[in-house]
Design a protein around this motif. Structure first.
Motif, PDB file in Angstrom:
ATOM      1  N   GLU A  55       0.823  -1.208   0.000  1.00  0.00           N
ATOM      2  CA  GLU A  55       0.000   0.000   0.000  1.00  0.00           C
ATOM      3  C   GLU A  55       0.860   1.262   0.000  1.00  0.00           C
ATOM      4  O   GLU A  55       1.855   1.346   0.720  1.00  0.00           O
ATOM      5  CB  GLU A  55      -0.884  -0.032   1.247  1.00  0.00           C
ATOM      6  CG  GLU A  55      -1.890   1.048   1.357  1.00  0.00           C
ATOM      7  CD  GLU A  55      -3.101   0.819   0.448  1.00  0.00           C
ATOM      8  OE1 GLU A  55      -3.346  -0.313   0.018  1.00  0.00           O
ATOM      9  OE2 GLU A  55      -3.785   1.817   0.169  1.00  0.00           O
ATOM     10  N   THR A  56       0.459   2.229  -0.811  1.00  0.00           N
ATOM     11  CA  THR A  56       1.064   3.556  -0.730  1.00  0.00           C
ATOM     12  C   THR A  56       0.100   4.403   0.082  1.00  0.00           C
ATOM     13  O   THR A  56      -1.089   4.481  -0.252  1.00  0.00           O
ATOM     14  CB  THR A  56       1.205   4.178  -2.143  1.00  0.00           C
ATOM     15  OG1 THR A  56       1.845   3.218  -2.964  1.00  0.00           O
ATOM     16  CG2 THR A  56       1.997   5.460  -2.108  1.00  0.00           C
ATOM     17  N   ARG A  58      -1.593   7.758   1.593  1.00  0.00           N
ATOM     18  CA  ARG A  58      -1.737   9.188   1.251  1.00  0.00           C
ATOM     19  C   ARG A  58      -1.206  10.049   2.388  1.00  0.00           C
ATOM     20  O   ARG A  58      -1.416   9.739   3.559  1.00  0.00           O
ATOM     21  CB  ARG A  58      -3.221   9.505   1.018  1.00  0.00           C
ATOM     22  CG  ARG A  58      -3.686   9.116  -0.357  1.00  0.00           C
ATOM     23  CD  ARG A  58      -5.181   9.278  -0.491  1.00  0.00           C
ATOM     24  NE  ARG A  58      -5.653  10.623  -0.147  1.00  0.00           N
ATOM     25  CZ  ARG A  58      -6.894  11.042  -0.406  1.00  0.00           C
ATOM     26  NH1 ARG A  58      -7.741  10.259  -1.013  1.00  0.00           N
ATOM     27  NH2 ARG A  58      -7.273  12.256  -0.052  1.00  0.00           N
ATOM     28  N   ASP A  60      -2.159  13.049   3.181  1.00  0.00           N
ATOM     29  CA  ASP A  60      -3.124  13.962   3.790  1.00  0.00           C
ATOM     30  C   ASP A  60      -4.042  13.265   4.803  1.00  0.00           C
ATOM     31  O   ASP A  60      -4.986  13.862   5.309  1.00  0.00           O
ATOM     32  CB  ASP A  60      -3.979  14.640   2.704  1.00  0.00           C
ATOM     33  CG  ASP A  60      -4.636  13.619   1.777  1.00  0.00           C
ATOM     34  OD1 ASP A  60      -4.315  12.416   1.906  1.00  0.00           O
ATOM     35  OD2 ASP A  60      -5.456  14.017   0.948  1.00  0.00           O
ATOM     36  N   GLY A 199      -9.728  -3.823   9.714  1.00  0.00           N
ATOM     37  CA  GLY A 199     -10.896  -4.620  10.109  1.00  0.00           C
ATOM     38  C   GLY A 199     -12.199  -3.831  10.095  1.00  0.00           C
ATOM     39  O   GLY A 199     -13.257  -4.393  10.383  1.00  0.00           O
ATOM     40  N   SER A 270     -13.011  -4.992  -1.488  1.00  0.00           N
ATOM     41  CA  SER A 270     -14.122  -4.137  -1.049  1.00  0.00           C
ATOM     42  C   SER A 270     -15.226  -4.032  -2.110  1.00  0.00           C
ATOM     43  O   SER A 270     -16.415  -4.135  -1.788  1.00  0.00           O
ATOM     44  CB  SER A 270     -13.616  -2.743  -0.670  1.00  0.00           C
ATOM     45  OG  SER A 270     -12.935  -2.161  -1.745  1.00  0.00           O
ATOM     46  N   MET A 322     -12.860  15.244   9.056  1.00  0.00           N
ATOM     47  CA  MET A 322     -12.442  14.562   7.823  1.00  0.00           C
ATOM     48  C   MET A 322     -13.472  13.481   7.502  1.00  0.00           C
ATOM     49  O   MET A 322     -14.055  12.890   8.413  1.00  0.00           O
ATOM     50  CB  MET A 322     -11.057  13.928   8.000  1.00  0.00           C
ATOM     51  CG  MET A 322     -10.394  13.509   6.717  1.00  0.00           C
ATOM     52  SD  MET A 322      -8.842  12.635   6.986  1.00  0.00           S
ATOM     53  CE  MET A 322      -7.699  13.974   7.139  1.00  0.00           C
TER      54      MET A 322
HETATM   55  C1  57M Z   1     -10.839   4.007  -0.672  1.00  0.00           C
HETATM   56  N1  57M Z   1      -9.065   3.720   0.720  1.00  0.00           N
HETATM   57  C2  57M Z   1      -8.381   3.914   1.913  1.00  0.00           C
HETATM   58  C3  57M Z   1      -6.708  -0.346   1.060  1.00  0.00           C
HETATM   59  C4  57M Z   1      -8.118  -0.801   1.112  1.00  0.00           C
HETATM   60  C5  57M Z   1     -14.460  11.035  -2.056  1.00  0.00           C
HETATM   61  C6  57M Z   1     -13.563  10.513  -0.979  1.00  0.00           C
HETATM   62  C7  57M Z   1     -14.216  10.482   0.332  1.00  0.00           C
HETATM   63  C8  57M Z   1     -13.015   9.133  -1.418  1.00  0.00           C
HETATM   64  C9  57M Z   1     -12.210   8.432  -0.348  1.00  0.00           C
HETATM   65  C10 57M Z   1     -11.652   7.231  -0.981  1.00  0.00           C
HETATM   66  O1  57M Z   1     -10.780   7.288  -1.807  1.00  0.00           O
HETATM   67  N2  57M Z   1     -12.209   6.094  -0.572  1.00  0.00           N
HETATM   68  C11 57M Z   1     -12.006   4.816  -1.165  1.00  0.00           C
HETATM   69  C12 57M Z   1     -10.385   4.250   0.675  1.00  0.00           C
HETATM   70  C13 57M Z   1      -6.980   3.209   1.878  1.00  0.00           C
HETATM   71  O2  57M Z   1      -7.197   1.785   1.841  1.00  0.00           O
HETATM   72  C14 57M Z   1      -6.900   1.109   0.639  1.00  0.00           C
HETATM   73  O3  57M Z   1      -8.005   1.108  -0.212  1.00  0.00           O
HETATM   74  C15 57M Z   1      -8.627  -0.181  -0.147  1.00  0.00           C
HETATM   75  C16 57M Z   1     -10.106  -0.060  -0.210  1.00  0.00           C
HETATM   76  N3  57M Z   1     -10.473   0.497  -1.439  1.00  0.00           N
HETATM   77  O4  57M Z   1      -8.219  -2.170   1.154  1.00  0.00           O
HETATM   78  O5  57M Z   1      -6.007  -1.045   0.112  1.00  0.00           O
HETATM   79  C17 57M Z   1      -6.248   3.529   3.175  1.00  0.00           C
HETATM   80  O6  57M Z   1      -7.064   3.172   4.289  1.00  0.00           O
HETATM   81  C18 57M Z   1      -6.242   2.660   5.351  1.00  0.00           C
HETATM   82  N4  57M Z   1      -6.636   1.263   5.636  1.00  0.00           N
HETATM   83  C19 57M Z   1      -6.288   0.747   6.847  1.00  0.00           C
HETATM   84  N5  57M Z   1      -6.626  -0.551   7.130  1.00  0.00           N
HETATM   85  C20 57M Z   1      -7.321  -1.344   6.255  1.00  0.00           C
HETATM   86  O7  57M Z   1      -7.637  -2.516   6.584  1.00  0.00           O
HETATM   87  O8  57M Z   1      -5.684   1.402   7.660  1.00  0.00           O
HETATM   88  C21 57M Z   1      -7.332   0.506   4.728  1.00  0.00           C
HETATM   89  C22 57M Z   1      -7.701  -0.786   5.014  1.00  0.00           C
HETATM   90  C23 57M Z   1      -4.962   2.757   3.369  1.00  0.00           C
HETATM   91  C24 57M Z   1      -4.810   2.765   4.857  1.00  0.00           C
HETATM   92  O9  57M Z   1      -4.291   3.992   5.264  1.00  0.00           O
HETATM   93  O10 57M Z   1      -3.958   3.354   2.625  1.00  0.00           O
HETATM   94  C25 57M Z   1      -8.202   5.411   2.137  1.00  0.00           C
HETATM   95  O11 57M Z   1      -8.730   5.878   3.157  1.00  0.00           O
HETATM   96  O12 57M Z   1      -7.588   6.046   1.291  1.00  0.00           O
HETATM   97  N6  57M Z   1     -11.222   9.282   0.177  1.00  0.00           N
HETATM   98  C26 57M Z   1     -10.850   9.238   1.441  1.00  0.00           C
HETATM   99  O13 57M Z   1     -11.248   8.368   2.170  1.00  0.00           O
HETATM  100  C27 57M Z   1     -10.012  10.377   1.929  1.00  0.00           C
HETATM  101  N7  57M Z   1     -10.938  11.393   2.363  1.00  0.00           N
HETATM  102  C28 57M Z   1     -10.992  12.658   1.872  1.00  0.00           C
HETATM  103  O14 57M Z   1     -10.271  13.014   0.966  1.00  0.00           O
HETATM  104  N8  57M Z   1     -11.945  13.456   2.449  1.00  0.00           N
HETATM  105  C29 57M Z   1     -12.190  14.821   2.102  1.00  0.00           C
HETATM  106  C30 57M Z   1     -13.459  14.946   1.204  1.00  0.00           C
HETATM  107  C31 57M Z   1     -13.116  14.695  -0.239  1.00  0.00           C
HETATM  108  C32 57M Z   1     -14.630  14.095   1.590  1.00  0.00           C
HETATM  109  C33 57M Z   1     -12.498  15.621   3.359  1.00  0.00           C
HETATM  110  O15 57M Z   1     -12.840  15.081   4.408  1.00  0.00           O
HETATM  111  O16 57M Z   1     -12.398  16.839   3.250  1.00  0.00           O
HETATM  112  C34 57M Z   1      -9.195  10.003   3.141  1.00  0.00           C
HETATM  113  N9  57M Z   1      -8.293   8.952   2.881  1.00  0.00           N
HETATM  114  C35 57M Z   1      -6.985   9.022   3.195  1.00  0.00           C
HETATM  115  N10 57M Z   1      -6.454  10.106   3.616  1.00  0.00           N
HETATM  116  N11 57M Z   1      -6.168   7.966   3.075  1.00  0.00           N
HETATM  117  C36 57M Z   1      -8.583  11.233   3.746  1.00  0.00           C
HETATM  118  C37 57M Z   1      -7.153  11.296   3.685  1.00  0.00           C
END
Ligand code: 57M
Length: 361
Positions: A55-56, A58, A60, A199, A270, A322
């Motif tokens: 995993e890479t 993010r 932010d 989980g 997922s 967030m």
């Molecule tokens: C995928 N993916 C996780 C992992 C997992 C529009 C916006 C809300 C979209 C949203 C998004 O992109 N969601 C879809 C979420 C990612 O996990 C990977 O993705 C797979 C699922 N598709 O299986 O491979 C990260 O999650 C964490 N993780 C764990 N344990 C696990 O068992 O810790 C995942 C599984 C992993 C790991 O860190 O890298 C993800 O969260 O990216 N975007 C977001 O969720 C982002 N939110 C955001 O931008 N919010 C904004 C606005 C646009 C609503 C705001 O609040 O202002 C957040 N995600 C991250 N960082 N990573 C916020 C910032």
């Protein structure tokens, strides 16, 4: 396979009669999938590490997520392979609904697989538009079969079952097809949004699938369905064998995905598991109940809609610290395991409430 191998031998060996029973095959389908995913889990983690499928993270996101960088991803493959293996072993393969479910899982799994591979190769996955289009196509495939090619559903195919209202079953006609697509695609994406903590998604997936296992069994049993005043769906009981396999495979995955996770499921997990739950809901005509049974997914998706809408409306203010909602609680200072377990608790409560609606009509 076992059903087809052993059940015909019942006249010679009467004990083989057990292979007729859905309850027996469901139980062992769950156990087989669990044993397979527990056994293969370590091997899979080692292979993903070897091929550097990690995993890479993010930059932010919440700070502590940085330490998760490099965690093997695409663990959903483990769930899919063990689910498929166990279902093919224990299900009656003449059941059309088993094949509808397999079609949906493979369809959504392929979309997620492509997304994951592209993310690994070039940093970003398939475009949101392409992803949505492919998801709609797969769910329309499910919908077209259920509405137009399944003769046993002709009487009620386009009628919507409404919780609490036994007599009120509006006929949506061909619009039901779009409703089906909305439910399946919506669930797939909502599960994807939820999958952001160790989980966090797989727990409610297990809870929702367990709840639907009970519902498919009831819907597929003419006496139980009659007693509860719900639509009897001929052949739906067999789905319990497949849904039990999902539960077993998911429990095995949770073994490795529980905090601190050794593996993430990736989009291949997922999107396909979300698609599967939506598909089961549609087959047994308990789509509206998904709002409760998959309540956690709905809440997570709503939090994103509210966040984005509020941001646009106010010209830059945030409603939550967030989104999706799990990040909000992390930002409030809750530890990751606390957020996860509390979300599971809510999922269990919502599932229990959903079951109470079965008799209240
Ligand atoms: C995928 N993916 C996780 C992992 C997992 C529009 C916006 C809300 C979209 C949203 C998004 O992109 N969601 C879809 C979420 C990612 O996990 C990977 O993705 C797979 C699922 N598709 O299986 O491979 C990260 O999650 C964490 N993780 C764990 N344990 C696990 O068992 O810790 C995942 C599984 C992993 C790991 O860190 O890298 C993800 O969260 O990216 N975007 C977001 O969720 C982002 N939110 C955001 O931008 N919010 C904004 C606005 C646009 C609503 C705001 O609040 O202002 C957040 N995600 C991250 N960082 N990573 C916020 C910032």
């Amino acid at each position: 396979m076992f059903y087809h191998l052993f059940y015909p031998l019942t006249s010679e060996y009467s004990f083989l009669n057990v292979f007729k029973y859905i309850t027996f095959r469901s139980a062992y389908s769950g156990v087989t999938a669990l044993a397979l995913s527990l056994t293969l889990g370590n091997l899979m983690i080692r292979m993903l590490r070897k091929f550097q499928i990690g995993e890479t993270i993010r930059s932010d996101g919440p700070e502590h997520h940085a330490s998760k960088s490099g965690t093997p991803t695409m663990g959903g493959l483990l769930i899919l392979v063990t689910f498929l293996g166990s279902t093919l072993l224990w299900a009656n393969l003449e059941s059309r609904y088993i094949w509808v479910i397999i079609f949906s899982v493979i369809g959504f799994g392929t979309i997620g697989f492509r997304d994951d591979i592209l993310k690994l190769r070039r940093g970003n996955g398939i475009s949101a538009k392409e992803k949505l289009l492919l998801q709609v196509l797969v769910s329309l495939g499910v919908g077209i079969y259920l509405l137009y090619f399944d003769p046993t559903r002709a009487e009620y195919a386009t009628r919507l079952s409404v919780p609490f209202f036994k007599e009120f079953q509006p006929d949506l006609g061909f619009l039901y097809l779009f409703f089906i697509a909305f439910i399946i695609v919506g669930t797939s994406n909502a599960v994807n949004l939820t999958d952001g903590l160790d989980g966090l998604a797989i727990g409610p997936i297990i809870i929702a699938t367990l709840t639907y296992t009970g519902i498919v069994y009831i819907c597929g049993h003419i006496k139980f369905a009659e007693y509860l005043n719900i639509q009897y769906i001929k052949g739906a009981g067999e789905i319990a064998v497949a849904s039990s396999a999902v539960i077993g495979a998911s429990l095995g995955f949770l073994w490795y995905n529980s905090y601190p996770a050794q593996i993430f499921m990736g989009d291949v997990g997922s999107l396909s598991l979300g698609g599967l739950i939506g598909t089961i809901a549609v087959i047994v005509k308990h789509e509206l109940l998904l709002v409760l049974i998959g309540g956690i997914f709905v809440i997570e998706a709503l939090s994103v809609i509210i966040q984005v809408g509020y941001f646009k409306y106010t010209g830059g203010k945030r409603f939550f610290k967030m989104a999706p909602l799990h990040h909000h609680f992390e930002q409030l200072g809750w530890s990751e395991p606390k957020v996860i377990v509390r979300f599971w608790i809510v999922a269990v409560v919502l599932a229990m409430i959903s079951l109470s609606t079965l008799k209240l009509r």
